[in-house]
Design a protein around this motif. Structure first.
Motif, PDB file in Angstrom:
ATOM      1  N   LEU A 134       0.867  -1.175   0.000  1.00  0.00           N
ATOM      2  CA  LEU A 134       0.000   0.000   0.000  1.00  0.00           C
ATOM      3  C   LEU A 134       0.904   1.226   0.000  1.00  0.00           C
ATOM      4  CD1 LEU A 134      -2.554  -1.112   2.766  1.00  0.00           C
ATOM      5  CD2 LEU A 134      -2.822  -1.306   0.284  1.00  0.00           C
ATOM      6  N   THR A 135       0.545   2.232  -0.792  1.00  0.00           N
ATOM      7  CA  THR A 135       1.393   3.419  -0.896  1.00  0.00           C
ATOM      8  C   THR A 135       0.563   4.693  -0.899  1.00  0.00           C
ATOM      9  OG1 THR A 135       1.355   3.444  -3.319  1.00  0.00           O
ATOM     10  CG2 THR A 135       3.086   2.143  -2.262  1.00  0.00           C
ATOM     11  N   ILE A 136       1.185   5.753  -0.455  1.00  0.00           N
ATOM     12  CA  ILE A 136       0.665   7.111  -0.623  1.00  0.00           C
ATOM     13  C   ILE A 136       1.866   8.049  -0.623  1.00  0.00           C
ATOM     14  CG2 ILE A 136       0.254   7.429   1.861  1.00  0.00           C
ATOM     15  CD1 ILE A 136      -2.162   9.203   1.055  1.00  0.00           C
ATOM     16  N   HIS A 137       1.995   8.841  -1.690  1.00  0.00           N
ATOM     17  CA  HIS A 137       3.124   9.762  -1.832  1.00  0.00           C
ATOM     18  C   HIS A 137       4.429   8.982  -1.649  1.00  0.00           C
ATOM     19  CE1 HIS A 137       5.027  13.549  -2.221  1.00  0.00           C
ATOM     20  NE2 HIS A 137       5.423  13.636  -0.965  1.00  0.00           N
ATOM     21  N   ASP A 138       5.249   9.322  -0.632  1.00  0.00           N
ATOM     22  CA  ASP A 138       6.532   8.655  -0.445  1.00  0.00           C
ATOM     23  C   ASP A 138       6.501   7.640   0.698  1.00  0.00           C
ATOM     24  OD1 ASP A 138       6.241  10.460   1.593  1.00  0.00           O
ATOM     25  OD2 ASP A 138       8.079  11.579   1.194  1.00  0.00           O
ATOM     26  N   LEU A 139       5.289   7.242   1.112  1.00  0.00           N
ATOM     27  CA  LEU A 139       5.116   6.264   2.179  1.00  0.00           C
ATOM     28  C   LEU A 139       4.709   4.920   1.580  1.00  0.00           C
ATOM     29  CD1 LEU A 139       4.830   5.650   5.282  1.00  0.00           C
ATOM     30  CD2 LEU A 139       2.414   6.232   5.008  1.00  0.00           C
ATOM     31  N   LYS A 140       5.423   3.857   1.966  1.00  0.00           N
ATOM     32  CA  LYS A 140       5.119   2.516   1.468  1.00  0.00           C
ATOM     33  C   LYS A 140       4.964   1.556   2.638  1.00  0.00           C
ATOM     34  CE  LYS A 140       7.701   3.084  -2.856  1.00  0.00           C
ATOM     35  NZ  LYS A 140       8.792   2.534  -3.717  1.00  0.00           N
ATOM     36  N   LEU A 141       3.932   0.712   2.566  1.00  0.00           N
ATOM     37  CA  LEU A 141       3.682  -0.291   3.606  1.00  0.00           C
ATOM     38  C   LEU A 141       3.483  -1.640   2.933  1.00  0.00           C
ATOM     39  CD1 LEU A 141       1.368  -0.029   6.693  1.00  0.00           C
ATOM     40  CD2 LEU A 141       1.117  -1.951   5.115  1.00  0.00           C
ATOM     41  N   ASN A 142       4.260  -2.625   3.353  1.00  0.00           N
ATOM     42  CA  ASN A 142       4.139  -3.978   2.820  1.00  0.00           C
ATOM     43  C   ASN A 142       3.358  -4.837   3.804  1.00  0.00           C
ATOM     44  OD1 ASN A 142       4.941  -6.897   2.342  1.00  0.00           O
ATOM     45  ND2 ASN A 142       5.933  -5.912   0.590  1.00  0.00           N
ATOM     46  N   THR A 145       5.386  -8.371   4.755  1.00  0.00           N
ATOM     47  CA  THR A 145       6.555  -8.262   5.636  1.00  0.00           C
ATOM     48  C   THR A 145       6.340  -7.284   6.784  1.00  0.00           C
ATOM     49  OG1 THR A 145       7.529  -6.455   4.332  1.00  0.00           O
ATOM     50  CG2 THR A 145       8.055  -8.720   3.672  1.00  0.00           C
ATOM     51  N   ARG A 146       5.276  -6.460   6.681  1.00  0.00           N
ATOM     52  CA  ARG A 146       4.958  -5.413   7.663  1.00  0.00           C
ATOM     53  C   ARG A 146       6.025  -4.317   7.705  1.00  0.00           C
ATOM     54  NH1 ARG A 146       0.633  -7.058  10.981  1.00  0.00           N
ATOM     55  NH2 ARG A 146       1.135  -5.545  12.621  1.00  0.00           N
ATOM     56  N   ASP A 147       6.818  -4.219   6.640  1.00  0.00           N
ATOM     57  CA  ASP A 147       7.809  -3.144   6.535  1.00  0.00           C
ATOM     58  C   ASP A 147       7.115  -1.836   6.158  1.00  0.00           C
ATOM     59  OD1 ASP A 147      10.002  -4.711   7.141  1.00  0.00           O
ATOM     60  OD2 ASP A 147      10.325  -5.298   5.057  1.00  0.00           O
ATOM     61  N   ILE A 148       7.556  -0.738   6.782  1.00  0.00           N
ATOM     62  CA  ILE A 148       7.017   0.592   6.489  1.00  0.00           C
ATOM     63  C   ILE A 148       8.192   1.504   6.199  1.00  0.00           C
ATOM     64  CG2 ILE A 148       5.616   2.512   7.346  1.00  0.00           C
ATOM     65  CD1 ILE A 148       4.567   0.358   9.444  1.00  0.00           C
ATOM     66  N   LEU A 149       8.148   2.167   5.043  1.00  0.00           N
ATOM     67  CA  LEU A 149       9.230   3.061   4.647  1.00  0.00           C
ATOM     68  C   LEU A 149       8.656   4.405   4.222  1.00  0.00           C
ATOM     69  CD1 LEU A 149      11.333   0.635   2.393  1.00  0.00           C
ATOM     70  CD2 LEU A 149      11.848   1.281   4.755  1.00  0.00           C
ATOM     71  N   ARG A 150       9.345   5.474   4.618  1.00  0.00           N
ATOM     72  CA  ARG A 150       9.030   6.793   4.073  1.00  0.00           C
ATOM     73  C   ARG A 150      10.337   7.467   3.715  1.00  0.00           C
ATOM     74  NH1 ARG A 150       5.153  11.916   5.918  1.00  0.00           N
ATOM     75  NH2 ARG A 150       5.386  12.900   3.861  1.00  0.00           N
ATOM     76  N   GLN A 151      10.435   7.877   2.457  1.00  0.00           N
ATOM     77  CA  GLN A 151      11.670   8.430   1.911  1.00  0.00           C
ATOM     78  C   GLN A 151      12.841   7.488   2.171  1.00  0.00           C
ATOM     79  OE1 GLN A 151      12.246  12.447   3.333  1.00  0.00           O
ATOM     80  NE2 GLN A 151      10.243  13.119   2.583  1.00  0.00           N
ATOM     81  N   GLY A 152      12.553   6.187   2.110  1.00  0.00           N
ATOM     82  CA  GLY A 152      13.580   5.181   2.286  1.00  0.00           C
ATOM     83  C   GLY A 152      13.944   4.887   3.724  1.00  0.00           C
ATOM     84  N   LYS A 153      13.345   5.610   4.677  1.00  0.00           N
ATOM     85  CA  LYS A 153      13.649   5.405   6.097  1.00  0.00           C
ATOM     86  C   LYS A 153      12.629   4.446   6.711  1.00  0.00           C
ATOM     87  CE  LYS A 153      15.670  10.016   6.636  1.00  0.00           C
ATOM     88  NZ  LYS A 153      15.563  11.324   7.345  1.00  0.00           N
ATOM     89  N   ARG A 154      13.118   3.447   7.437  1.00  0.00           N
ATOM     90  CA  ARG A 154      12.250   2.465   8.057  1.00  0.00           C
ATOM     91  C   ARG A 154      11.540   3.053   9.273  1.00  0.00           C
ATOM     92  NH1 ARG A 154      12.029  -2.757   7.233  1.00  0.00           N
ATOM     93  NH2 ARG A 154      14.006  -2.685   6.122  1.00  0.00           N
ATOM     94  N   ILE A 155      10.245   2.758   9.393  1.00  0.00           N
ATOM     95  CA  ILE A 155       9.424   3.258  10.499  1.00  0.00           C
ATOM     96  C   ILE A 155       8.900   2.069  11.287  1.00  0.00           C
ATOM     97  CG2 ILE A 155       7.326   4.517  11.126  1.00  0.00           C
ATOM     98  CD1 ILE A 155       7.695   6.110   8.506  1.00  0.00           C
TER      99      ILE A 155
END
Length: 231
Positions: A134-142, A145-155
């Motif tokens: 799932l994505t919005i702008h520069d935020l990605k959520l898998n 894997t439950r990985d969350i990234l914004r601008q390449g930074k893990r959250i």
């Protein structure tokens, strides 16, 4: 196939009553009477839902939940808590509990919470089957894997924060009321102060908005919240 429920409860009379009621409703149940045994049973077998008392001997319920969530993030867990144990409720939700029921409780309420957890699990499974990311702008959520990234930074998010973000992403650019969010993310018809939504939105903002230049979560006063693409 009838769903399997593990009851981790040290008061054997309560556990027995729960087994009888749940069996009558068509569920298959088994019980463990201390935290250590309960964790072993939870990790060694497949369960559809776990009822977990907070006050347990050998290993308390919060610690059981914390260790269990390291290996299993999907099986619903409902906490059984004392009436005045607010810190336990908050701590439990932060460590991945799906819901809680306050003792003493009516069996009808518990059954309703169980059904709500199963409905939510089905909805999440359908969502994960439709799209892994799932994505919005520069935020990605898998979702896998439950990985969350914004601008390449893990959250890093708690289980409840993750569920809230998933719901917002599935409904991005829509304004969602507090009642809608409570019903879908908490998985039951919440009775009480809807301020819990505001609290978790604030937690989420601190992690996915405040460290970055562009704000994604927007407040609509008197209405609710929306996760929106920047203009």
């Amino acid at each position: 196939m009838n769903k399997r429920i593990l009851i981790i409860e040290d008061e054997e009379k309560i556990a027995r009553v729960l087994q009888l009621e749940l069996n009558y409703e068509g569920y298959r149940t088994e019980s463990a009477f201390n935290g250590k045994t309960g964790l072993e049973r939870a990790e060694s077998e497949e369960w559809d839902l776990i009822l977990l008392d907070v006050m347990l001997p050998e290993l308390n319920g919060i610690e059981v939940l914390r260790r269990y969530r390291k290996k299993n993030i999907s099986t619903p867990v409902i906490l059984l808590t004392a009436r005045d144990a607010v810190p336990d409720k908050v701590n439990g939700l932060d460590h991945g509990a799906n819901d809680y029921v306050t003792k003493p409780f009516e069996i009808e309420e518990l059954l309703a919470r169980i059904r709500a957890c199963f409905r939510t699990s089905v909805q999440k499974g359908q969502a994960e089957g439709n799209a892994d990311e799932l994505t919005i702008h520069d935020l990605k959520l898998n979702l896998g894997t439950r990985d969350i990234l914004r601008q390449g930074k893990r959250i890093e998010l708690t289980s409840r924060e993750f569920d809230l973000l998933v719901y917002l992403l599935h409904n991005k650019n829509q304004v969602l009321s507090r009642d809608q969010i409570l019903s879908q993310v908490w998985g039951y018809d919440f009775v009480g102060d809807t301020n819990v939504v505001d609290v978790y939105i604030r937690y989420l903002r601190k992690k996915i908005d405040y460290p970055f230049d562009m704000q994604l979560i927007h407040t609509y006063r008197g209405v609710g919240y929306s996760l929106k693409e920047p203009l």
